[in-house]
Structure formats: structure tokens, C-alpha cells
Motif scaffolding. Structure first.
Motif, mmCIF file in Angstrom:
data_model
loop_
_atom_site.group_PDB
_atom_site.id
_atom_site.type_symbol
_atom_site.label_atom_id
_atom_site.label_comp_id
_atom_site.label_asym_id
_atom_site.label_seq_id
_atom_site.Cartn_x
_atom_site.Cartn_y
_atom_site.Cartn_z
ATOM 1 N N VAL A 136 0.829 -1.212 0.000
ATOM 2 C CA VAL A 136 0.000 0.000 0.000
ATOM 3 C C VAL A 136 0.863 1.261 0.000
ATOM 4 O O VAL A 136 0.389 2.333 -0.384
ATOM 5 C CB VAL A 136 -0.979 0.032 1.200
ATOM 6 C CG1 VAL A 136 -1.877 -1.182 1.204
ATOM 7 C CG2 VAL A 136 -0.256 0.162 2.517
ATOM 8 N N SER A 137 2.121 1.151 0.402
ATOM 9 C CA SER A 137 3.014 2.317 0.401
ATOM 10 C C SER A 137 3.222 2.859 -1.001
ATOM 11 O O SER A 137 3.621 4.023 -1.172
ATOM 12 C CB SER A 137 4.363 1.957 1.025
ATOM 13 O OG SER A 137 5.044 0.979 0.246
ATOM 14 N N GLN A 138 2.956 2.025 -2.011
ATOM 15 C CA GLN A 138 3.148 2.449 -3.395
ATOM 16 C C GLN A 138 1.988 3.296 -3.915
ATOM 17 O O GLN A 138 2.079 3.882 -4.998
ATOM 18 C CB GLN A 138 3.322 1.218 -4.285
ATOM 19 C CG GLN A 138 4.499 0.325 -3.910
ATOM 20 C CD GLN A 138 4.522 -0.980 -4.696
ATOM 21 O OE1 GLN A 138 3.857 -1.113 -5.711
ATOM 22 N NE2 GLN A 138 5.298 -1.951 -4.203
ATOM 23 N N ILE A 139 0.907 3.385 -3.138
ATOM 24 C CA ILE A 139 -0.280 4.111 -3.589
ATOM 25 C C ILE A 139 -0.032 5.609 -3.616
ATOM 26 O O ILE A 139 -0.522 6.324 -4.493
ATOM 27 C CB ILE A 139 -1.480 3.768 -2.684
ATOM 28 C CG1 ILE A 139 -1.843 2.292 -2.840
ATOM 29 C CG2 ILE A 139 -2.682 4.645 -2.991
ATOM 30 C CD1 ILE A 139 -2.868 1.811 -1.848
ATOM 31 N N GLY A 140 0.725 6.102 -2.651
ATOM 32 C CA GLY A 140 0.981 7.540 -2.554
ATOM 33 C C GLY A 140 1.357 7.910 -1.146
ATOM 34 O O GLY A 140 1.809 7.060 -0.358
ATOM 35 N N ASN A 141 1.154 9.183 -0.790
ATOM 36 C CA ASN A 141 1.496 9.621 0.567
ATOM 37 C C ASN A 141 0.443 9.113 1.552
ATOM 38 O O ASN A 141 -0.554 8.485 1.165
ATOM 39 C CB ASN A 141 1.638 11.145 0.633
ATOM 40 C CG ASN A 141 0.352 11.879 0.264
ATOM 41 O OD1 ASN A 141 -0.757 11.409 0.531
ATOM 42 N ND2 ASN A 141 0.495 13.049 -0.349
ATOM 43 N N ASP A 142 0.652 9.406 2.843
ATOM 44 C CA ASP A 142 -0.227 8.848 3.875
ATOM 45 C C ASP A 142 -1.679 9.272 3.703
ATOM 46 O O ASP A 142 -2.594 8.473 3.949
ATOM 47 C CB ASP A 142 0.277 9.239 5.264
ATOM 48 C CG ASP A 142 1.453 8.384 5.727
ATOM 49 O OD1 ASP A 142 1.448 7.181 5.401
ATOM 50 O OD2 ASP A 142 2.360 8.908 6.380
ATOM 51 N N GLN A 143 -1.925 10.515 3.297
ATOM 52 C CA GLN A 143 -3.298 10.958 3.115
ATOM 53 C C GLN A 143 -3.968 10.225 1.958
ATOM 54 O O GLN A 143 -5.139 9.830 2.041
ATOM 55 C CB GLN A 143 -3.351 12.473 2.874
ATOM 56 C CG GLN A 143 -4.770 13.017 2.794
ATOM 57 C CD GLN A 143 -5.588 12.693 4.038
ATOM 58 O OE1 GLN A 143 -5.189 13.022 5.151
ATOM 59 N NE2 GLN A 143 -6.742 12.040 3.864
ATOM 60 N N VAL A 144 -3.213 10.002 0.888
ATOM 61 C CA VAL A 144 -3.753 9.260 -0.249
ATOM 62 C C VAL A 144 -4.078 7.829 0.172
ATOM 63 O O VAL A 144 -5.113 7.267 -0.215
ATOM 64 C CB VAL A 144 -2.760 9.269 -1.433
ATOM 65 C CG1 VAL A 144 -3.225 8.330 -2.548
ATOM 66 C CG2 VAL A 144 -2.591 10.685 -1.970
ATOM 67 N N ILE A 145 -3.193 7.244 0.974
ATOM 68 C CA ILE A 145 -3.431 5.880 1.457
ATOM 69 C C ILE A 145 -4.674 5.838 2.348
ATOM 70 O O ILE A 145 -5.511 4.930 2.234
ATOM 71 C CB ILE A 145 -2.195 5.353 2.224
ATOM 72 C CG1 ILE A 145 -1.007 5.206 1.268
ATOM 73 C CG2 ILE A 145 -2.500 4.015 2.893
ATOM 74 C CD1 ILE A 145 0.303 4.902 1.962
ATOM 75 N N THR A 146 -4.807 6.816 3.231
ATOM 76 C CA THR A 146 -5.995 6.884 4.091
ATOM 77 C C THR A 146 -7.267 6.979 3.263
ATOM 78 O O THR A 146 -8.259 6.294 3.528
ATOM 79 C CB THR A 146 -5.890 8.076 5.052
ATOM 80 O OG1 THR A 146 -4.821 7.854 5.979
ATOM 81 C CG2 THR A 146 -7.185 8.274 5.835
ATOM 82 N N ASP A 147 -7.243 7.839 2.255
ATOM 83 C CA ASP A 147 -8.407 7.979 1.378
ATOM 84 C C ASP A 147 -8.709 6.660 0.660
ATOM 85 O O ASP A 147 -9.879 6.301 0.466
ATOM 86 C CB ASP A 147 -8.175 9.093 0.357
ATOM 87 C CG ASP A 147 -8.097 10.466 1.005
ATOM 88 O OD1 ASP A 147 -8.577 10.614 2.150
ATOM 89 O OD2 ASP A 147 -7.560 11.398 0.356
ATOM 90 N N TRP A 148 -7.672 5.954 0.277
ATOM 91 C CA TRP A 148 -7.829 4.658 -0.398
ATOM 92 C C TRP A 148 -8.511 3.649 0.533
ATOM 93 O O TRP A 148 -9.456 2.972 0.140
ATOM 94 C CB TRP A 148 -6.455 4.155 -0.842
ATOM 95 C CG TRP A 148 -6.458 2.851 -1.584
ATOM 96 C CD1 TRP A 148 -6.741 2.650 -2.902
ATOM 97 C CD2 TRP A 148 -6.121 1.549 -1.044
ATOM 98 N NE1 TRP A 148 -6.613 1.304 -3.233
ATOM 99 C CE2 TRP A 148 -6.237 0.613 -2.106
ATOM 100 C CE3 TRP A 148 -5.737 1.095 0.209
ATOM 101 C CZ2 TRP A 148 -5.977 -0.756 -1.940
ATOM 102 C CZ3 TRP A 148 -5.486 -0.257 0.386
ATOM 103 C CH2 TRP A 148 -5.608 -1.164 -0.680
#
Length: 513
Positions: free
Chosen positions: A161-173
Motif C-alpha cells: 500500500v506504500s506504493q499508492i501515494g502519501n499517507d493521506q492518499v493511502i488513508t483515502d484509499w
């Protein structure tokens, strides 16, 4: 009735989506979900997350059991813990559980500094010497295996999941209905206000048999009466948090099973120790011995609860079995009242409680009635939680005199109760009796550092804290509620685990037919 029929129609459609050969279990739950981020979730969504994600260890029946970790050990000082991981565990995205997954998951929780992140406060660093070994290096001794069993903030997920983006992007995901767990179920549908659907994870390391439920639905049904109708009719298989009067009736219903066991959730009454009259210890004791504990259990809980001996709930390590539970003793109450030297006509006391909680309301009314007999003029004030908490966190000289609040653990340690409610605070958070005692602080802080290496000694210190709290009486436990679930007769294998409030572990259930 129309509301019930509409909901049933929704459930029928949902079950048809699975096909006729697949089994479905339905949990009628009272509250909507909040967030799906496993690093920060600190509320109701653990009913979802504990079926989708897993932790290194788990707390069950008073002991730790292995989950994603198979074994663990510490050095003599309890400042280093080595965990060996279970092999051949897959995440739902197809990647394998490794030490890097554990490191990433825990560091993300720590770095986001959300609600449950404090459980990892002792961690200095995490090392991964090989694919299946995790080493925790600590700033001070701590019981990491117990912390790793927390129902909040200890979930392990794929580092992909770290590849998705920054922490906020991951949270939104995550909050969009995505997940990356290793648990027995994958998330198939997520509507936080109405329905969550889970499907069997075919590659689950624990395996499957044809009696287990391949699909699970968490149906959000705020109305307790409607939840009761659903489980008796078979439109739902499990529910909880029903009206106590309804529970008594359901105990005689042949279509359902009522299962109860003591929870770790306790209702406390806090005294404002910084403000007259409750800055007077004898007056606090007078009030404590005036309260009708038996009546509260009988008329509020209808027997679905017990009275803990001290602050630490029954069933938890270091419970105060060296103390007797408080009982109503009006002679003692009168003696302490006389000893206090206070003129009862010179003041009126304020008791606040959460207005939406029927149990708190009835308890407050019984307290009012008992104190009136003692000659203590009391105002009971219902408030919503935000208002009640805001008043309690204001200047103690302007705050309420008595405050009712539930507490339940994040980590299954007495420290979670004692530290949160009685440790000295620079800014008031949950020490709502404003009680500061250096000796109490010292004893509980010493106890928690010993939990992982010398539990017997830790228990001795915790019991010393309980003794001091009984003597000073800054707060008292009113009752410890039972966890009560109602099950349709068509399922078996259910056992509640009070260490994980509200959670139904669907993988443990089987069809009874």
C-alpha cells in the motif's frame, strides 16, 4: 413494520447476490462505521477490521495466543522482544507476510500519531534481521506481545500500500472501501451507514471447511427493537446492545440463544477532588457508602452485570481481589458525613451523565434518590458527550461535582485503566476526578514496566494502587456490564471476546444445520 419489511428486502437482495450455494451470516449492529484506516481507526469499525486484518498475537480467555507471530521472547530487562512470524501467510493483494510488512504497519501507526498510536510509545526501533524475524528495541520495558494483541492500532497489512501515494492518499484509499489485510475475509462492499459485506478469502492460511460462513454481512440497524425482531425472525443471526427488558423476554424464545459473559467495560462515578465538597475525603466516602449498588444492578442492568472489587475490572490481571466490593452501608455513610464536618445546607452538588444512555440515566436517578435520603441536595444533568466532556475538562473549580463515564481497555492491561483515569495530567483528558498522587503515579509506572518480565511483581504494585485509591476514593466503580449477544439458533461456535468490544469473529462461526 414498513421499515422492517424494507430492511428485510434489502437483506434478501444482498443474500441472492451470493448465489444459492453460498452461506451468509448477518450481524445486526447498532452504530455506523467511522473509518477503515487500520493505522488510525479508534472506534466502531473494529467490527470490520478484526475480520479483514490480523495482529501478531491475540488475547483470549486470559492469555495470549499466536496469530501472525508463532513465538516470541524478550531479554531479561524486557527492553528487546524478538518475534518469529508465521510462514506462508498471504495478504489479500497476493503478497506474502514478511518482517518488512510488520515494520511498515507499526511504523505507519506510530508516524500518523492517530488515536491508538500511543500503544507503541515504548518502541525505539524495529529491526528485521531476516524475512520472518522482527525485533522490537524499546525505550523502556514493556509487554510488547500484549500490546500487539490490541484491537486498535496493531493490525498488520501489506506494505504494498506504500506504493499508492502519501499517507493521506493511502488513508483515502482505505476509506473508499479498500483493504490489504491477511484475515479470513476480504471486503466486498462498504457503505459505512448501512451495510458492509465480507467474502471468504480463498487463500486464508487457516483454511476453510464447508460449515463455515463464506460470506458475512454487517447490517447497520440503530433501532434496538428492530434488531431484536430481525434476530428472532432469522433475518439476522447475531445482534447485541438490546434493551434489557427485551433480553429478559428473549431468554424464553426458542428461536434464539442469549449468551452473556462479563465484559471489561465499567461505569465509574468520578468525584471532583479539587472543589468543595468533594475535596473532603470523608464526604467522598460518605457518598460512596450511600449508593444503592444492589438496586443499580437489579433495576438498571436487570442482572446483566456485576460489581468489580476495585477500579480494574474482574477477569483482568491484578483485579483487586484483596478488596471487598463497595456496598451500601448507611451507618458508615452517616459516620463519614459527621466526620466531614460539612453543613449540607450550604451547597448543592451537580452530577452529569450522557443523555443518550438509558443505563446512565437510571443510575443517576438512583444516586439522586439515595443522596436525598442522606440530606445531600443533588442536581442530575443530562448532557451530550461533547458537552459533558467539555465541562469536565474546564477549570476544575467550575466543573461538575460528579461525573459518570464508561471505560474499557485498548490494551488488556490494568495500566490502561489506572493511567488513563488516575495518573497526573498536565492537561485534563480522562482524569476526571482531577486526582494527583505521586505515590500512585510511581507505583503504576513501575508496574507497567514489569508486566512483560515479572507479572507477579507487577500485580503487587497494581494492588497497592487499588488500595490507595480505595483509601482516597477519588472515584468508584458502579458496575461492570456483561457482554450480551443474541444468536439465532441456526448458528454455532460463537464466543464473545470482551477484549475486542462489539467484534464478532465470523470465521469462528458455523452453520448449525
Amino acid at each position: 413494520m414498513r421499515k422492517f419489511l424494507t430492511l428485510c428486502a434489502v437483506l434478501v437482495v444482498s443474500m441472492l447476490l451470493f448465489g444459492q450455494n453460498q452461506s451468509v451470516v448477518i450481524y445486526a449492529f447498532g452504530s455506523e462505521m467511522i473509518t477503515l484506516d487500520p493505522s488510525t481507526e479508534f472506534s466502531n469499525s473494529i467490527v470490520v477490521l478484526n475480520n479483514v486484518y490480523e495482529t501478531l498475537t491475540m488475547y483470549a480467555d486470559g492469555k495470549l495466543v499466536p496469530v501472525l507471530a508463532t513465538e516470541w521472547k524478550s531479554n531479561d530487562s524486557g527492553t528487546e522482544w524478538v518475534f518469529k512470524l508465521r510462514k506462508n501467510v498471504k495478504f489479500h493483494d497476493g503478497t506474502e507476510l514478511t518482517s518488512q510488512s510488520v515494520k511498515y504497519s507499526i511504523y505507519r501507526c506510530i508516524n500518523l500519531a492517530g488515536g491508538p498510536s500511543y500503544i507503541w510509545d515504548s518502541v525505539e526501533s524495529i529491526e528485521t534481521p531476516d524475512k520472518y524475524t522482527v525485533v522490537f528495541k524499546l525505550k523502556y520495558p514493556a509487554n510488547i506481545p500484549l500490546i500487539a494483541a490490541s484491537g486498535y492500532g496493531a493490525f498488520i497489512f501489506s506494505e504494498k500500500v506504500s506504493q499508492i501515494g502519501n499517507d493521506q492518499v493511502i488513508t483515502d484509499w482505505f476509506n473508499s472501501g479498500n483493504e490489504a489485510g491477511s484475515g479470513p475475509y476480504v471486503l466486498a462492499k462498504y457503505d459505512p451507514k448501512t451495510q458492509i459485506v465480507l467474502r471468504k478469502f480463498d487463500d486464508y492460511w487457516g483454511g476453510w471447511n464447508n460449515k463455515k460462513f463464506e460470506n458475512a454481512i454487517i447490517q447497520i440497524v440503530p433501532d434496538p427493537s428492530l434488531r431484536s425482531q430481525m434476530v428472532t425472525s432469522g433475518k439476522a443471526h447475531i445482534t447485541r446492545d438490546l434493551i434489557y427488558d427485551d433480553l429478559k423476554k428473549l431468554e424464553n424464545n426458542p428461536n434464539v440463544i442469549v449468551k452473556k459473559k462479563p465484559s471489561y467495560q465499567v461505569l465509574y462515578l468520578f468525584f471532583n477532588t479539587k472543589k468543595p465538597p468533594f475535596n473532603n475525603k470523608d464526604f467522598r466516602k460518605a457518598v460512596a457508602y450511600a449508593l444503592p449498588y444492589d438496586d443499580i444492578l437489579k433495576y438498571v442492568l436487570l442482572g446483566y452485570g456485576t460489581r468489580p472489587n476495585g477500579i480494574i475490572p474482574k477477569g483482568m490481571v491484578a483485579h483487586a481481589d484483596h478488596l471487598e466490593p463497595l456496598v451500601q452501608d448507611l451507618n458508615k455513610a452517616d459516620n463519614f458525613l459527621s466526620k466531614s464536618g460539612l453543613n449540607l445546607k450550604s451547597f448543592r452538588v451537580l452530577l452529569t451523565y450522557m443523555q443518550s444512555d438509558e443505563g446512565e440515566k437510571k443510575t443517576a436517578e438512583l444516586i439522586w434518590s439515595s443522596l436525598k435520603k442522606l440530606g445531600i441536595d443533588t442536581e442530575i444533568r443530562p448532557m451530550n458527550w461533547e458537552q459533558q466532556w467539555a465541562l469536565a475538562r474546564s477549570d476544575p473549580s467550575q466543573a461538575q461535582d460528579m461525573f459518570i463515564m464508561y471505560w474499557w481497555p485498548t490494551v488488556m492491561t490494568p495500566y490502561d485503566f489506572l493511567y488513563s483515569m488516575f495518573h497526573t495530567e498536565d492537561q485534563v483528558l480522562f482524569n476526571l476526578s482531577y486526582y494527583y498522587n505521586d505515590k500512585v503515579d510511581e507505583l503504576m509506572d513501575r508496574a507497567v514496566t514489569l508486566e512483560g518480565i515479572n507479572l507477579k511483581k507487577a500485580e503487587e504494585f497494581y494492588r497497592m494502587v487499588e488500595t490507595l485509591l480505595r483509601e482516597d476514593m477519588p472515584a468508584i466503580p458502579l458496575y461492570q456490564i456483561d457482554e450480551v449477544y443474541v444468536l439465532h439458533k441456526s448458528i454455532k461456535g460463537f464466543e464473545s471476546n470482551p477484549a475486542y468490544p462489539n467484534v464478532v469473529f465470523f470465521y469462528n462461526l458455523e452453520t448449525n444445520f
